[in-house]
Design a protein around this motif. Sequence first.
Motif, PDB file in Angstrom:
ATOM      1  N   THR A 174      21.658 -12.502  71.981  1.00  0.00           N
ATOM      2  CA  THR A 174      23.119 -12.428  72.153  1.00  0.00           C
ATOM      3  C   THR A 174      23.836 -12.605  70.826  1.00  0.00           C
ATOM      4  O   THR A 174      24.785 -11.864  70.502  1.00  0.00           O
ATOM      5  CB  THR A 174      23.585 -13.499  73.147  1.00  0.00           C
ATOM      6  N   VAL A 175      23.373 -13.589  70.037  1.00  0.00           N
ATOM      7  CA  VAL A 175      24.006 -13.844  68.736  1.00  0.00           C
ATOM      8  C   VAL A 175      23.815 -12.640  67.814  1.00  0.00           C
ATOM      9  O   VAL A 175      24.749 -12.223  67.113  1.00  0.00           O
ATOM     10  CB  VAL A 175      23.418 -15.119  68.099  1.00  0.00           C
ATOM     11  N   SER A 176      22.610 -12.051  67.800  1.00  0.00           N
ATOM     12  CA  SER A 176      22.355 -10.886  66.947  1.00  0.00           C
ATOM     13  C   SER A 176      23.237  -9.707  67.343  1.00  0.00           C
ATOM     14  O   SER A 176      23.797  -9.011  66.486  1.00  0.00           O
ATOM     15  CB  SER A 176      20.879 -10.482  67.043  1.00  0.00           C
ATOM     16  N   ALA A 177      23.370  -9.484  68.655  1.00  0.00           N
ATOM     17  CA  ALA A 177      24.226  -8.388  69.122  1.00  0.00           C
ATOM     18  C   ALA A 177      25.682  -8.637  68.757  1.00  0.00           C
ATOM     19  O   ALA A 177      26.398  -7.711  68.324  1.00  0.00           O
ATOM     20  CB  ALA A 177      24.084  -8.233  70.634  1.00  0.00           C
ATOM     21  N   PHE A 178      26.111  -9.874  68.907  1.00  0.00           N
ATOM     22  CA  PHE A 178      27.504 -10.201  68.574  1.00  0.00           C
ATOM     23  C   PHE A 178      27.780  -9.990  67.087  1.00  0.00           C
ATOM     24  O   PHE A 178      28.800  -9.388  66.706  1.00  0.00           O
ATOM     25  CB  PHE A 178      27.801 -11.651  68.965  1.00  0.00           C
ATOM     26  N   LEU A 179      26.868 -10.500  66.233  1.00  0.00           N
ATOM     27  CA  LEU A 179      27.087 -10.381  64.793  1.00  0.00           C
ATOM     28  C   LEU A 179      27.050  -8.924  64.339  1.00  0.00           C
ATOM     29  O   LEU A 179      27.843  -8.509  63.478  1.00  0.00           O
ATOM     30  CB  LEU A 179      26.032 -11.191  64.037  1.00  0.00           C
ATOM     31  N   MET A 180      26.139  -8.138  64.901  1.00  0.00           N
ATOM     32  CA  MET A 180      26.076  -6.730  64.536  1.00  0.00           C
ATOM     33  C   MET A 180      27.381  -6.021  64.894  1.00  0.00           C
ATOM     34  O   MET A 180      27.952  -5.278  64.074  1.00  0.00           O
ATOM     35  CB  MET A 180      24.900  -6.060  65.255  1.00  0.00           C
ATOM     36  N   THR A 181      27.862  -6.257  66.095  1.00  0.00           N
ATOM     37  CA  THR A 181      29.101  -5.614  66.542  1.00  0.00           C
ATOM     38  C   THR A 181      30.305  -6.129  65.774  1.00  0.00           C
ATOM     39  O   THR A 181      31.167  -5.358  65.324  1.00  0.00           O
ATOM     40  CB  THR A 181      29.303  -5.850  68.049  1.00  0.00           C
ATOM     41  N   TYR A 182      30.364  -7.447  65.591  1.00  0.00           N
ATOM     42  CA  TYR A 182      31.509  -8.070  64.920  1.00  0.00           C
ATOM     43  C   TYR A 182      31.601  -7.622  63.460  1.00  0.00           C
ATOM     44  O   TYR A 182      32.683  -7.256  62.966  1.00  0.00           O
ATOM     45  CB  TYR A 182      31.366  -9.591  65.010  1.00  0.00           C
ATOM     46  N   ASN A 183      30.468  -7.661  62.757  1.00  0.00           N
ATOM     47  CA  ASN A 183      30.485  -7.302  61.332  1.00  0.00           C
ATOM     48  C   ASN A 183      30.828  -5.832  61.120  1.00  0.00           C
ATOM     49  O   ASN A 183      31.521  -5.482  60.153  1.00  0.00           O
ATOM     50  CB  ASN A 183      29.130  -7.601  60.693  1.00  0.00           C
ATOM     51  N   LEU A 184      30.382  -4.965  62.015  1.00  0.00           N
ATOM     52  CA  LEU A 184      30.633  -3.540  61.841  1.00  0.00           C
ATOM     53  C   LEU A 184      32.062  -3.171  62.229  1.00  0.00           C
ATOM     54  O   LEU A 184      32.763  -2.463  61.484  1.00  0.00           O
ATOM     55  CB  LEU A 184      29.639  -2.724  62.663  1.00  0.00           C
ATOM     56  N   LEU A 185      32.538  -3.676  63.374  1.00  0.00           N
ATOM     57  CA  LEU A 185      33.879  -3.298  63.843  1.00  0.00           C
ATOM     58  C   LEU A 185      34.987  -3.993  63.061  1.00  0.00           C
ATOM     59  O   LEU A 185      36.109  -3.482  63.002  1.00  0.00           O
ATOM     60  CB  LEU A 185      34.018  -3.616  65.337  1.00  0.00           C
ATOM     61  N   SER A 186      34.692  -5.158  62.464  1.00  0.00           N
ATOM     62  CA  SER A 186      35.711  -5.853  61.680  1.00  0.00           C
ATOM     63  C   SER A 186      35.867  -5.280  60.271  1.00  0.00           C
ATOM     64  O   SER A 186      36.825  -5.598  59.563  1.00  0.00           O
ATOM     65  CB  SER A 186      35.367  -7.341  61.583  1.00  0.00           C
ATOM     66  N   ASN A 187      34.911  -4.436  59.874  1.00  0.00           N
ATOM     67  CA  ASN A 187      34.967  -3.778  58.565  1.00  0.00           C
ATOM     68  C   ASN A 187      35.768  -2.471  58.721  1.00  0.00           C
ATOM     69  O   ASN A 187      35.207  -1.422  59.080  1.00  0.00           O
ATOM     70  CB  ASN A 187      33.554  -3.496  58.053  1.00  0.00           C
ATOM     71  N   LYS A 188      37.071  -2.529  58.455  1.00  0.00           N
ATOM     72  CA  LYS A 188      37.948  -1.373  58.683  1.00  0.00           C
ATOM     73  C   LYS A 188      37.553  -0.183  57.809  1.00  0.00           C
ATOM     74  O   LYS A 188      37.645   0.968  58.248  1.00  0.00           O
ATOM     75  CB  LYS A 188      39.395  -1.760  58.417  1.00  0.00           C
ATOM     76  N   GLN A 189      37.147  -0.462  56.597  1.00  0.00           N
ATOM     77  CA  GLN A 189      36.747   0.618  55.705  1.00  0.00           C
ATOM     78  C   GLN A 189      35.525   1.367  56.258  1.00  0.00           C
ATOM     79  O   GLN A 189      35.489   2.607  56.250  1.00  0.00           O
ATOM     80  CB  GLN A 189      36.429   0.051  54.321  1.00  0.00           C
ATOM     81  N   ARG A 190      34.543   0.617  56.803  1.00  0.00           N
ATOM     82  CA  ARG A 190      33.355   1.253  57.355  1.00  0.00           C
ATOM     83  C   ARG A 190      33.688   2.038  58.633  1.00  0.00           C
ATOM     84  O   ARG A 190      33.160   3.127  58.863  1.00  0.00           O
ATOM     85  CB  ARG A 190      32.295   0.191  57.667  1.00  0.00           C
ATOM     86  N   VAL A 191      34.604   1.488  59.434  1.00  0.00           N
ATOM     87  CA  VAL A 191      34.999   2.170  60.665  1.00  0.00           C
ATOM     88  C   VAL A 191      35.685   3.500  60.340  1.00  0.00           C
ATOM     89  O   VAL A 191      35.411   4.537  60.968  1.00  0.00           O
ATOM     90  CB  VAL A 191      35.926   1.270  61.518  1.00  0.00           C
ATOM     91  N   CYS A 192      36.577   3.451  59.349  1.00  0.00           N
ATOM     92  CA  CYS A 192      37.254   4.687  58.948  1.00  0.00           C
ATOM     93  C   CYS A 192      36.271   5.709  58.392  1.00  0.00           C
ATOM     94  O   CYS A 192      36.398   6.921  58.629  1.00  0.00           O
ATOM     95  CB  CYS A 192      38.331   4.373  57.909  1.00  0.00           C
ATOM     96  N   GLU A 193      35.262   5.230  57.655  1.00  0.00           N
ATOM     97  CA  GLU A 193      34.255   6.138  57.107  1.00  0.00           C
ATOM     98  C   GLU A 193      33.477   6.824  58.220  1.00  0.00           C
ATOM     99  O   GLU A 193      33.231   8.038  58.172  1.00  0.00           O
ATOM    100  CB  GLU A 193      33.296   5.353  56.208  1.00  0.00           C
ATOM    101  N   ILE A 194      33.096   6.054  59.247  1.00  0.00           N
ATOM    102  CA  ILE A 194      32.335   6.633  60.360  1.00  0.00           C
ATOM    103  C   ILE A 194      33.186   7.639  61.132  1.00  0.00           C
ATOM    104  O   ILE A 194      32.705   8.709  61.543  1.00  0.00           O
ATOM    105  CB  ILE A 194      31.824   5.511  61.293  1.00  0.00           C
ATOM    106  N   LYS A 195      34.460   7.319  61.312  1.00  0.00           N
ATOM    107  CA  LYS A 195      35.339   8.226  62.049  1.00  0.00           C
ATOM    108  C   LYS A 195      35.543   9.546  61.310  1.00  0.00           C
ATOM    109  O   LYS A 195      35.593  10.615  61.921  1.00  0.00           O
ATOM    110  CB  LYS A 195      36.688   7.556  62.287  1.00  0.00           C
ATOM    111  N   SER A 196      35.644   9.451  59.992  1.00  0.00           N
ATOM    112  CA  SER A 196      35.910  10.659  59.204  1.00  0.00           C
ATOM    113  C   SER A 196      34.654  11.470  58.912  1.00  0.00           C
ATOM    114  O   SER A 196      34.733  12.664  58.596  1.00  0.00           O
ATOM    115  CB  SER A 196      36.588  10.279  57.884  1.00  0.00           C
TER     116      SER A 196
END
Length: 515
Positions: free
Chosen positions: A358-380
């Motif tokens: 549970t902790v690993s899943a939370f950290l993976m999701t939290y770290n990726l979605l909280s990184n706005k620059q990475r999210v924008c890169e994936i979207k584009s």
Amino acid sequence: MVRYRWLITTLVIFSIIELEAGDCSKHFTEINDCDDSDRRAESLRNVNFLVGIAERGANARNEISSEVRECAKDLRIFLEAVDTGETWATKMIDAFGNMPRSFIWGNNFWFSSPELCSDINEPLYISLSPSIPRITNKNLMNMTSPFKVHFQMVYFNYTTPMQADLKQQHEPHIEIGLCVPVQCPKEAITNWAQKYFEDNRFIPQRIYDINMTTVDSKVPEFKSEIFSSTGFILFTLIVVTVSSLAGLAEIMCILKQRRSETHDKDTVATETFRGEKFLRCFSLRENVPRVLQATAPKEFVSILAGLRTIVCLWVTLLHIFYFSMFTMDNILFLYATGETFIQQPVFQACYYVDVFFTVSAFLMTYNLLSNKQRVCEIKSNKWFQNLKLYMKFVIHRIFRLTPVLVLTLVASDFVYDIVDMSSPFYLNEDHDLYCKKNWWYTLLYINNGLSIRKMCLTWSWYLACEMQFYIFFLAIIFIYIKNETVGKAIFITSTLVLMTVSFLCYYSNWNNFPI
């Protein structure tokens, strides 16, 4: 006058009868003594398996092998010393050849400390005050055998109705320890032990209705062969390589520091050479302070550190019990007490591993979605670009985990060889540390598909599961960032499928960890 004659005749007859009775009593006592002697010898051979096995070997007079003949000669000396009650022989049968208590509760270790066998060659002394009167035999501590002896283990498969038949990862064996002459070949002792227990002469064996068959034997001692084992060679290469890289990193730091003293610091700081970043990974002066750093970054979720620490210690406590079971002499009692309510926090700790998932899943999701620059890169990005980025994430995780896993594999193989060679315990291919066959399953993170008996480093099933979860759910997060509707649909569908499969697996097997 007739009365006196009858009286004299009666006295004479009684005297003759008394004399004859005395002679008969004397002969009867001698016969009893002989019978008692025979019964004592027979009883000793039937109660002490060291004496029984020695009797088997002592009769091997016509063997072709000179070693076996010398061994038989030493065993005959031992049996004669037992019959005459010599101290050194009494010490041997006192320490070896006896069945311990609590067999019903799983005590299959029929041996004493190997040091007690060494005591027959090199006596252990106790400093006693000479001013205190004692009845102890003066030669009790310093009597030695006329021949060299050593400690040998013989292992048996067995069946008995007087012990619960647990289906564990480690199949239980009866492990007997013998203090035998050095001249005796290991194979000969094993053969005589098999014949002795096949005859069912050992009284406890008859009491508990035990059928025994030899599996293996060894003389537990540290040998120089360990230094030529694959585990030791690989472990040494890893240690030398890492130490060399750490030394090069230290030299690099010293040279860079000296250059900064004679040149402009900013210029030196910007000058790099190929491989410098790699060497800095092994720099002690840079990495040790990072490891000991107590301050956490701003985005760190502090509650997770405490949660992981508590659960980690909890799981470690269970592993201490589980991975030392092959050395326990009351394994059945441990299982029985493990079912009590007060022991559940320890013995149900295997379910706490879900906290790490549970902790690993939370950290993976939290770290990726909280990184706005990475999210924008994936979207584009286009799908092919996201695939490259996704593979970059996966490879990065593999490179983070695999080096330590490789070191653990090599160290475990080395430790297995040491324990198997020098300890009296029986280790086979079902042991947790055995990695000589299926190690590549562990390196590929697919060892959770093996049965627990064939798995190398059984505790590493968690790494395989976590790696597979990471690969699967990271893909879902990428899809979710790119298209929320599709991502949610895949997540819900996969969750339902996984829950259904898990329920069916549990329902079909009822208990997924049978004993």
